[in-house]
Motif scaffolding. Structure first.
Motif, mmCIF file in Angstrom:
data_model
loop_
_atom_site.group_PDB
_atom_site.id
_atom_site.type_symbol
_atom_site.label_atom_id
_atom_site.label_comp_id
_atom_site.label_asym_id
_atom_site.label_seq_id
_atom_site.Cartn_x
_atom_site.Cartn_y
_atom_site.Cartn_z
ATOM 1 N N ALA A 140 -6.632 -4.337 44.211
ATOM 2 C CA ALA A 140 -7.961 -3.880 43.795
ATOM 3 C C ALA A 140 -9.045 -4.512 44.674
ATOM 4 C CB ALA A 140 -8.195 -4.211 42.330
ATOM 5 N N LEU A 141 -8.889 -5.812 44.964
ATOM 6 C CA LEU A 141 -9.867 -6.483 45.831
ATOM 7 C C LEU A 141 -9.886 -5.844 47.220
ATOM 8 C CD1 LEU A 141 -9.227 -10.226 44.901
ATOM 9 C CD2 LEU A 141 -11.376 -9.000 44.603
ATOM 10 N N ALA A 142 -8.679 -5.579 47.736
ATOM 11 C CA ALA A 142 -8.571 -4.997 49.081
ATOM 12 C C ALA A 142 -9.190 -3.598 49.115
ATOM 13 C CB ALA A 142 -7.103 -4.924 49.490
ATOM 14 N N GLU A 143 -8.830 -2.792 48.153
ATOM 15 C CA GLU A 143 -9.362 -1.427 48.151
ATOM 16 C C GLU A 143 -10.868 -1.446 47.917
ATOM 17 O OE1 GLU A 143 -6.933 1.063 45.614
ATOM 18 O OE2 GLU A 143 -5.403 1.205 47.173
ATOM 19 N N ARG A 182 -12.025 -6.383 57.617
ATOM 20 C CA ARG A 182 -11.307 -7.623 57.928
ATOM 21 C C ARG A 182 -10.990 -8.442 56.681
ATOM 22 N NH1 ARG A 182 -10.724 -9.521 62.966
ATOM 23 N NH2 ARG A 182 -11.328 -8.043 64.574
ATOM 24 N N ILE A 183 -11.779 -8.266 55.646
ATOM 25 C CA ILE A 183 -11.456 -8.924 54.363
ATOM 26 C C ILE A 183 -10.373 -8.120 53.657
ATOM 27 C CG2 ILE A 183 -12.358 -9.406 52.035
ATOM 28 C CD1 ILE A 183 -15.056 -10.086 53.443
ATOM 29 N N PHE B 436 -6.805 -14.239 60.204
ATOM 30 C CA PHE B 436 -8.098 -13.829 59.678
ATOM 31 C C PHE B 436 -8.986 -14.987 59.241
ATOM 32 C CE2 PHE B 436 -5.797 -9.875 59.562
ATOM 33 C CZ PHE B 436 -6.767 -8.966 59.966
ATOM 34 N N CYS B 437 -8.424 -16.176 59.178
ATOM 35 C CA CYS B 437 -9.259 -17.312 58.778
ATOM 36 C C CYS B 437 -9.756 -18.111 59.975
ATOM 37 C CB CYS B 437 -8.510 -18.236 57.825
ATOM 38 S SG CYS B 437 -8.199 -17.455 56.255
ATOM 39 N N SER B 438 -9.306 -17.779 61.164
ATOM 40 C CA SER B 438 -9.859 -18.473 62.331
ATOM 41 C C SER B 438 -10.264 -17.430 63.371
ATOM 42 C CB SER B 438 -8.841 -19.449 62.922
ATOM 43 O OG SER B 438 -7.786 -18.769 63.534
ATOM 44 N N SER B 439 -11.480 -17.597 63.851
ATOM 45 C CA SER B 439 -12.002 -16.646 64.840
ATOM 46 C C SER B 439 -11.862 -17.240 66.231
ATOM 47 C CB SER B 439 -13.475 -16.364 64.561
ATOM 48 O OG SER B 439 -13.627 -15.927 63.246
ATOM 49 N N TYR B 440 -11.145 -16.517 67.036
ATOM 50 C CA TYR B 440 -10.900 -17.004 68.399
ATOM 51 C C TYR B 440 -12.147 -16.824 69.270
ATOM 52 C CZ TYR B 440 -8.669 -17.299 73.005
ATOM 53 O OH TYR B 440 -8.327 -17.635 74.274
#
Lengths: 269, 492
Positions: A140-143, A182-183, B436-440
């Motif tokens: 649900a969070l992703a969608e 990206r999240i 996704f937690c580290s930005s290159y």
């Protein structure tokens, strides 16, 4: 009130307040005056409060997180999207995102209104697992994140059709699309695909069954994988990114509603 | 040879990866649709579908496997190509993914004039004359002021130190090298981003391999059994015995759970392990997994029944539970009762009684009461007690409950790919976390007599947004301006 459709009044009132909020956000968008923006935001918060009360009431009444049916999932999904507006407003002072987010919340609630609303205090045996909370909450969070990206994309396309210049606002909206994806992507991968597979293995003895919902999730995942690959190559930015994000939204909707028509192992959610 | 090299190069490009993901997405979407609109039983009812679709369409559907697209040759082909592409991506990309993330060094030369201007250019002249710039027009300061302000070696060192301190605060690792005309440096942040990316790619490959092993080597079977039954696991020496099967219901009649208690048995028939299996809680022994998959109710037979009888004299009621074929003594009497027959759907014909169906539409028990009076058989009806036989005795018999025979539905699985899949999922989760937690970010720059120049290196695809660049530039100007002001005495 104490029946299988507990808490509906809250959602019903919340829906109308969200709608009113959206109309005031449209006025804010047209006149770019802070006052209608504030009024719209206050209305939105009021609707969100009612929405929250409805979810908590249903949770308490049925004794489990309201994610066991498609109706409940829709309500939680729309709630997550609504909460994202609060974050965007307070963290980034992104008032204009209300124009984007309130209609998505309304659309999801409209979809919910067509779904069976009955709940049950007893979760069916397959749902009695901690994976139920992990899998469905993360999905649900992703969608929710993907839908925020889609909403921002509609706004982006609308603005870019009216102006040729790449303003700071456009940059912020594009940033919102990218960040939302990206999240959403890792949450979807871990929550919808991996947690779902592990749960399926525990419950049904198979990681993957090519069930319509699973296939739909795979298509969604592959599509967003494609978007991220193109992003890393410096492609699919601006209008293209906005358009593909809207396509992603359509795939999610088909995947979400697919099992209503197709059946399968996920027929109950 | 050239052609082969060309194909190889073509396969390992980002474009090829994107193409294969796009094709797989499309193939999955097509398969998704076809799997829902075409029935999967076309091979069982070939005549019907031939008549319905025509020979050509049927042959085409059958050839393309559209009734089961995800096991068709074309989908498997796309999957195989995807796996190959992933493998090539890992083989050829590990240097970019890993080495660039950990081994970085200051550039030997800053190619700021190689076609593209530096991403950030902060000239001392501009800083000195106008303070903090509001716009970044490349080369503007030269055109506007004609002459560059140059700083000495000490100031270059000080400028670099400030830049390095700033970048360190921003979680960059900085390495530098002094040259005749300035200090060259590289700054790296988010070094776990690309290893995470690599791990994620490897994990998907591991999952794909695990899935393939499971697909080719795995076994799965659903077996129904009742209490006491012994099931052999895939023709092995191992078997399971069903000790108990329970369906737990709520007061409202909803099923809360169904549980099978079973024992694993060796070839000698000895119990070696007892387990309780329910949905979401499988039992495991060796390479076998036992899942509570479903259950089946056989109403044609019954497990046990509860019979109540009322003694006419003082109206006392007694209940007994009796199994099929069992003969027991009735408490408070000197009689015995025996179940002689059962009909799930009792019907009376012209000459005899018979069962109308195998469902419990009108369940009835044929019992026999024996005592000093001899033997008296008669029928008792669960749904229509007014039709119960009277037996010509001062006792009224009735049946309160008849439990049908419940069969537990167990899925027996053996999947040698399971561990790989779980390993892959764990790796992928860790990989995603890093990814996704580290930005290159990889910056290459130079502090020299005329200013600071920074290039955002694209090695490995590190990318900064315009907002991030402008924010950093603003910060750096603020830091470097102090040096110039101290030197020239000018305020911006």
């Amino acid at each position: 009130m104490m029946d299988g459709v507990f808490g509906l009044s809250f959602f019903w009132i919340a829906f109308w307040v969200y709608l009113l909020s959206f109309l005031v956000f449209v006025v804010f968008f047209a006149v770019r005056n802070r006052l209608p923006g504030r009024i719209a935001a206050i209305l939105f918060f009021a609707a969100l409060a009612l929405h929250t009360v409805g979810i908590i009431a249903r949770w308490r009444f049925f004794g489990h997180i309201p994610l066991a049916t498609m109706f409940e999932y829709s309500l939680v999904l729309s709630w997550i999207i609504a909460v994202s507006f609060v974050l965007l407003l307070f963290r980034f002072d992104f008032m204009i995102s209300g124009v984007v987010i309130s209609p998505i919340v309304i659309i999801i609630m409209v979809i919910a209104s067509f779904l069976p609303k009955e709940g049950s205090k007893q979760l069916m045996p397959a749902l009695q697992s901690y994976w139920f909370y992990i899998h469905i909450t993360l999905a649900a969070l992703a969608e929710g994140a993907f839908l925020v990206a889609a909403g921002a994309s509609v706004y982006y396309l609308f603005r870019s059709a009216r102006t040729n210049s790449y303003s700071g606002e456009m940059e912020r909206v594009e940033g919102l699309i990218i960040k939302s994806i990206r999240i959403g992507y890792p949450l979807f991968t871990i929550g919808a695909l991996f947690a779902g597979s592990l749960w399926a293995w525990k419950a049904w003895g198979s990681f993957w069954s090519w069930d319509p919902k699973e296939t739909g999730a795979l298509v969604v995942w592959l599509f967003y994988t494609l978007i991220l690959h193109q992003q890393s190559r410096g492609r699919w930015e601006g209008r293209t990114l906005a358009m593909v994000s809207i396509v992603g939204f359509l795939i999610i909707i088909v995947s979400f509603l697919g099992n209503l028509f197709f059946g399968g192992l996920h027929a109950y959610v | 040879m050239k052609m082969k090299r060309g194909i190889w190069k073509g396969l390992i490009t980002g474009r090829a990866a994107v193409m294969i993901i796009a094709v797989l997405t499309l193939a999955s979407a097509v398969g998704w649709v076809f799997s829902e609109i075409i029935p999967n039983d076309i091979n069982f009812h070939e005549d019907i579908y031939r008549a319905k679709w025509g020979n050509f369409t049927f042959a085409l559907v059958n050839y393309l496997g559209l009734h089961d697209p995800f096991h068709s040759f074309w989908y498997r082909g796309v999957l195989a190509f995807f796996t190959l592409s992933l493998l090539l991506c890992i083989i050829t990309g590990w240097k970019v993914f890993i080495v660039h993330s950990f081994r970085f060094s200051p550039p030997s030369i800053l190619k700021k004039s190689a076609g593209k201007p530096p991403a950030m250019e902060i000239g001392w002249s501009k800083l000195a004359r106008s303070g903090i710039e509001k716009k970044d027009i490349l080369g503007y300061y030269e055109k506007a002021f004609g002459r560059d302000i140059e700083i000495d070696t000490g100031q270059i060192s000080e400028g670099y130190s400030n830049v390095a301190a700033y970048l360190t605060r921003k979680r960059y690792r900085v390495k530098s090298k002094e040259t005749d005309d300035g200090v060259l440096f590289s700054a790296l942040r988010g070094r776990w981003h690309y290893p995470g990316n690599m791990l994620f790619h490897i994990a998907i490959l591991v999952i794909a391999i695990g899935g393939m092993i499971g697909s080719f080597q795995g076994k799965k079977e659903i077996m129904y059994a009742r209490k006491g039954d012994v099931l052999t696991l895939f023709n092995s020496q191992l078997s399971i015995r069903i000790d108990r099967f329970n369906i737990i219901q709520t007061r409202e009649g909803e099923i809360r759970s169904y549980i099978t208690e079973l024992s694993f048995m060796n070839s000698s028939g000895d119990s070696i392990q007892s387990e309780k299996v329910e949905v979401n809680n499988p039992a495991r022994y060796g390479r076998y997994d036992i899942y509570q998959s479903t259950y089946y109710v056989d109403e044609e037979e019954f497990e046990w029944a509860r019979i109540t009888y009322r003694l006419g004299e003082n109206d006392r009621t007694e209940s007994i539970a009796i199994k099929s074929g069992q003969k027991i003594e009735l408490p408070s009497t000197d009689w015995t009762i025996e179940i002689k027959g059962y009909s799930p759907d009792f019907r009376k014909g012209k000459e005899a009684y018979y069962t109308g169906s195998n469902r419990m539409f009108n369940p009835a028990l044929l019992i026999e009461i024996a005592g000093s009076f001899g033997r008296k058989p008669g029928w008792l009806f669960l749904k229509y007690p007014s039709f119960n036989f009277s037996f010509d005795l001062p006792v009224k018999f009735s049946v309160d409950y008849i439990e049908p025979v419940y069969y537990t539905g167990l899925q027996i699985s053996s999947n040698p790919g399971t561990r790989l899949i779980i390993l892959g999922i764990a790796m992928a989760a860790v990989g995603l976390l890093f990814l996704f937690c580290s930005s290159y970010r990889l910056l290459k720059g130079k502090v020299e007599k005329t200013g600071l120049f920074i290039i955002i290196a694209r090695e490995g695809g590190g990318k900064m947004s315009k907002r991030e660049i402008s924010g950093m530039k603003k910060d750096l100007k603020s830091i470097l301006r102090d040096i110039i002001i101290a030197d020239t005495g000018k305020e911006g």
